[in-house]
Design an enzyme around this catalytic site. Structure first.
Site, PDB file in Angstrom:
ATOM      1  N   CYS A 193      -8.443  -5.799  -9.696  1.00 54.24           N
ATOM      2  CA  CYS A 193      -7.995  -4.783 -10.640  1.00 54.24           C
ATOM      3  C   CYS A 193      -7.607  -3.544  -9.828  1.00 54.24           C
ATOM      4  O   CYS A 193      -8.467  -2.815  -9.339  1.00 54.24           O
ATOM      5  CB  CYS A 193      -9.128  -4.485 -11.614  1.00 54.24           C
ATOM      6  SG  CYS A 193      -8.650  -3.504 -13.022  1.00 54.24           S
ATOM      7  N   CYS A 227       0.849  -1.187   0.000  1.00 55.65           N
ATOM      8  CA  CYS A 227       0.000   0.000   0.000  1.00 55.65           C
ATOM      9  C   CYS A 227       0.891   1.246   0.000  1.00 55.65           C
ATOM     10  O   CYS A 227       1.807   1.362   0.819  1.00 55.65           O
ATOM     11  CB  CYS A 227      -0.897  -0.004   1.232  1.00 55.65           C
ATOM     12  SG  CYS A 227      -1.904   1.498   1.390  1.00 55.65           S
ATOM     13  N   CYS A 246       0.397   3.175   3.545  1.00 56.14           N
ATOM     14  CA  CYS A 246       0.892   2.717   4.853  1.00 56.14           C
ATOM     15  C   CYS A 246       1.937   1.605   4.754  1.00 56.14           C
ATOM     16  O   CYS A 246       2.391   1.106   5.781  1.00 56.14           O
ATOM     17  CB  CYS A 246      -0.268   2.260   5.722  1.00 56.14           C
ATOM     18  SG  CYS A 246      -1.049   0.726   5.173  1.00 56.14           S
ATOM     19  N   CYS A 270      -5.095   1.092   6.493  1.00 58.70           N
ATOM     20  CA  CYS A 270      -5.301   2.545   6.433  1.00 58.70           C
ATOM     21  C   CYS A 270      -6.586   2.946   5.727  1.00 58.70           C
ATOM     22  O   CYS A 270      -6.949   4.115   5.731  1.00 58.70           O
ATOM     23  CB  CYS A 270      -4.099   3.244   5.793  1.00 58.70           C
ATOM     24  SG  CYS A 270      -3.960   3.027   4.000  1.00 58.70           S
TER      25      CYS A 270
END
Length: 165
Positions: A151, A80, A83, A131
């Protein structure tokens, strides 16, 4: 039978509602959830690039074929961008032909999902479970073994090659 004037007026109204964000009816916004990492809007803006902020915090979508992560072929993990939580292994990545990085499965305990009713359709939104950042959507037209296509927006992720420090 619908007249051309009614059709064009309805289409224009739908576009205005979507642009204003009013077409998100029924969408559970990740900002409404409880997450381990919580920041103010100003803190997110300071921590992310404008493109990352648009996608992760405002549920935006990057242009198809615009992310280098769509063409990433090395072994590693996709994290991510908000985070740094590991989300997807390169072992589950495949070329879906859609122009966005696609995977057939996330890592364990990496994502959350919610119903997305934006743009007058129902989809399953995928967000970071730590997050709450918007990552993309999951569809039921993927390859075996799961039959799922996660996706994802490449700008919402960071790639960490295997063996990198």
């Amino acid at each position: 039978m619908m007249s051309r004037r009614t059709f064009l007026g309805s289409t224009a109204l739908a576009g205005l509602l979507a642009a204003a964000g009013l077409a998100r009816g029924g969408k559970a916004d990740a900002a409404d959830g409880t997450f381990e990492i919580v920041k103010s809007d100003a803190e997110w803006k300071a921590a992310l690039t404008p493109e990352q902020y648009h996608v992760l915090r405002k549920h935006g979508t990057e242009r198809p074929h615009s992310s280098p992560l769509d063409r990433e072929k090395r072994a590693g993990t996709f994290h991510c961008a908000g985070c740094d939580l590991p989300l997807f292994s390169s072992e589950t990545k495949y070329d879906s032909g859609t122009g966005w990085p696609s995977f057939w499965a996330p890592l364990d305990n990496a994502i959350g999902t919610s119903e997305d009713r934006s743009f007058f359709m129902v989809r399953t939104e995928v967000h970071c479970r730590r997050c709450g950042g918007h990552l993309g959507h999951v569809f039921e037209d993927g390859p075996k073994p799961t039959g799922l296509r996660y996706c994802m927006n490449g700008v919402a992720m960071i790639f960490r090659p295997s063996g990198a420090a």
